[in-house]
Design a protein around this motif. Structure first.
Motif, PDB file in Angstrom:
ATOM      1  N   ASP A  56       1.750   3.972   2.790  1.00  0.00           N
ATOM      2  CA  ASP A  56       0.770   4.871   2.293  1.00  0.00           C
ATOM      3  C   ASP A  56       1.428   6.081   1.228  1.00  0.00           C
ATOM      4  OD1 ASP A  56      -1.838   5.607   1.680  1.00  0.00           O
ATOM      5  OD2 ASP A  56      -2.366   6.318   3.556  1.00  0.00           O
TER       6      ASP A  56
ATOM      7  N   HIS B 206      -6.413  -0.140   4.169  1.00  0.00           N
ATOM      8  CA  HIS B 206      -6.567   0.515   5.232  1.00  0.00           C
ATOM      9  C   HIS B 206      -7.402  -0.695   6.181  1.00  0.00           C
ATOM     10  CE1 HIS B 206      -4.599   4.085   5.020  1.00  0.00           C
ATOM     11  NE2 HIS B 206      -5.107   4.492   3.892  1.00  0.00           N
TER      12      HIS B 206
ATOM     13  N   HIS C 129      -9.673   0.957  -1.143  1.00  0.00           N
ATOM     14  CA  HIS C 129      -9.421   1.620   0.138  1.00  0.00           C
ATOM     15  C   HIS C 129     -10.937   1.706   0.879  1.00  0.00           C
ATOM     16  CE1 HIS C 129      -5.541   3.005  -1.414  1.00  0.00           C
ATOM     17  NE2 HIS C 129      -5.628   3.944  -0.256  1.00  0.00           N
TER      18      HIS C 129
ATOM     19  N   HIS D  83       0.852  -1.128   0.044  1.00  0.00           N
ATOM     20  CA  HIS D  83      -0.030  -0.013  -0.011  1.00  0.00           C
ATOM     21  C   HIS D  83       0.732   1.256   0.153  1.00  0.00           C
ATOM     22  CE1 HIS D  83      -3.801   2.046   1.846  1.00  0.00           C
ATOM     23  NE2 HIS D  83      -3.173   2.970   1.087  1.00  0.00           N
TER      24      HIS D  83
ATOM     25  N   HIS E  49       1.049   4.836  -2.346  1.00  0.00           N
ATOM     26  CA  HIS E  49       0.908   5.665  -3.783  1.00  0.00           C
ATOM     27  C   HIS E  49       2.140   6.290  -4.334  1.00  0.00           C
ATOM     28  CE1 HIS E  49      -3.662   5.421  -2.686  1.00  0.00           C
ATOM     29  NE2 HIS E  49      -3.018   5.417  -1.347  1.00  0.00           N
TER      30      HIS E  49
HETATM   31 ZN    ZN Z   1      -3.717   4.906   0.526  1.00  0.00          ZN
END
Ligand code: ZN
Ligand code: ADE
Length: 333
Positions: free
Chosen positions: A277, A220, A196, A16, A18
């Motif tokens: 993240d 998450h 998500h 996870h 981005h």
């Molecule tokens: Zn994320």
């Protein structure tokens, strides 16, 4: 080995992250300058001062503004390459990174420009750093279903380079059900599915991601704890949650790391993993996330090894690869 030495030594998979969230201010400045794009900050310090988020939306506003300096294939290459160098430092040996095509195509950047730059960095990471990777394309949930269908159509020629489809951006008010049909089409086309859910949104969105989008993993999912029936289901199905501790702290999903539920979830048998993240915005990459929870929650060596093990089990690599990493983790003390 002490705890921090173990964290550094463990091979880890990141599930996870981005890629636009790995954009360090120094690189942002350099790319803005070479592309002759004005950004509303005078210095790296000013950029960092702007990172005082208090919820998901206040972060996303800045994250999308930063991504706007990315124009050429080389920009996407440089962004991803800088992240791979961080992976090498943290012993992240495999990564499955999200990219948000709409953040770029909506500004007139071609889908091909984005994917070609990212893919070239993935190829170089494999060759020069021995890091494997997959790309996961996310739909922006604040945009329409129609826009997601268009993005899916643009991705089809690159099907072999994109392992899965995800769902990100502003969660509350944009439930998974809004995208049920486009995810059905993505599944039919052979993409794996993630979404998500349960970051700021309620446990109900996690149910929808499971039942309507038919996800392979939940991104998450920490709010699943509010619903005991949902927890039972996650445990029974061994459904992975890609948890992002420093993100949760920075976006006020938790008030203090000592209150983070990752250890409770792990001890109940939920398949949780640790991830960064948007590391350049949230104060740390993979090992920083491990250090933060290990310290705040006093995680044992066995728990840390379980978290690393979970990251490979929940990944989209082959069983042979999984077995190889399992053995390496088991050999560490
Ligand atoms: Zn994320
Ligand atoms: N896009 C980038 N980071 C995100 C996050 N934590 N939640 C939703 N969308 C995102």
């Amino acid at each position: 080995m002490n705890r921090n030495e173990l964290i550094r030594a463990l091979p880890k998979a990141e599930l996870h992250v981005h890629i636009e969230g790995t954009f360090e201010p120094e690189l942002m400045f350099a790319i803005a300058q070479r592309n002759q794009i004005e950004i509303p900050y005078k210095s790296v310090e000013e950029v960092k001062q702007a990172y005082n988020f208090h919820n998901l939306q206040s972060f996303l506003d800045i994250y999308y503004a930063g991504a706007a300096v990315l124009i050429y294939e080389q920009d996407f290459y440089d962004l991803a390459w800088a992240y791979f160098e961080k992976c090498a430092e943290d012993n992240v040996v495999h990564t499955e990174m999200f990219f948000d095509p709409q953040t770029h195509t909506d500004r007139g950047v071609a889908f091909a420009t984005v994917i070609n730059g990212l893919q070239r960095a993935c190829d170089d990471a494999r060759e020069k750093l021995n890091i494997s990777s997959h790309l996961i394309m996310c739909f922006l949930r604040h945009l329409t279903e129609e826009a997601a269908f268009e993005t899916l159509a643009q991705a089809l020629p690159y099907k072999d380079q994109i392992i899965g489809v995800g769902l990100d951006s502003s969660e509350v008010g944009h439930p998974p059900e809004k995208f049920e049909r486009v995810f059905a089409k993505a599944r039919e086309a052979g993409f794996l599915i993630v979404a998500h859910a349960g970051e700021e949104g309620p446990a109900e969105y996690v149910w929808q991601a499971l039942d309507l989008l038919k996800v392979n993993r939940i991104d998450h999912g920490v709010r699943s704890e509010e619903d005991s029936k949902l927890l039972e289901r996650l445990i029974a199905e061994k459904m992975p949650l890609t948890v992002c501790p420093l993100s949760n702290l920075k976006l006020c999903v938790v008030d203090d790391m000592v209150q983070h539920n990752i250890q409770r979830l792990l001890q109940q048998g939920v398949h949780v993993t640790v991830n960064s993240d948007d590391p350049s915005y949230f104060g740390g990459y993979m090992n920083d996330n491990f250090f933060a929870i290990a310290e705040a929650l006093d995680l044992s060596h066995a728990e840390l090894k379980q978290l690393a093990q979970n990251s490979f089990e929940a990944s989209f690599i082959s069983d042979t690869e999984k077995q190889k990493w399992t053995e390496q983790i088991a050999a560490l003390n």
